[in-house]
Design a protein around this motif. Sequence first.
Motif: not given
Length: 190
Positions: A1-10, A71-78, A82-88
């Motif tokens: 599961m994506l954490t805030l720390e990892r999201a901020a880093e990416l 993002l997948l290559a960086a280890g973000v869950d599928e 998908r949620a990020i992609m869906s906002h477009g």
Amino acid sequence: MLTLERAAELNGTMVKEEHLIIHAKNVSYAMGAMAEHFGENREHWEAVGLLHDYDYEKYPEEHLQHTKEPLLAAGVDEEDVRAIMSHGWGICTDVKPETNMEKSLFTVDELTGIIQACARMRPNGIQDLEIKSFMKKYKDKKFAAKCNRDLIQQGCDLLGMEVREVAEICIEGMKPHSAEIGLEGTGAEA
């Protein structure tokens, strides 16, 4: 599961412009509030919100075309990708929002822009912004005209919620972070 720390880093590897950082935080805090509304994990939803415009600064004309693979290559869950992609959806992707997280992100992305614009006009910023005042501005199509109200309505319809209800949740979610997102106001009467 994506954490805030990892999201901020990416996000920090791709997003440098202050206004885009602020937008990401606005969406993040609104998503946290939506997570609480749905009884979900606040930090997880905030992390997805923070990362939602990962490729926008570098590829504004190809938004979300440079997001999935990195993002997948960086280890973000599928499911988070998908949620990020869906906002477009309907704009730059064909990924329809299905889950409450996806529907919320689709909706609050534009909605937070109007909330921010509304709060910036007030002496106390977002701190004393009430839903009645927000809705008055929201109904004025000339106010924050670049924010797509049709998309917001479409998102609210997907959620089975009224714009007023979603906006109130988002405003309350953003209020505790007013200083960080530049919405604490000037304290001076306009």
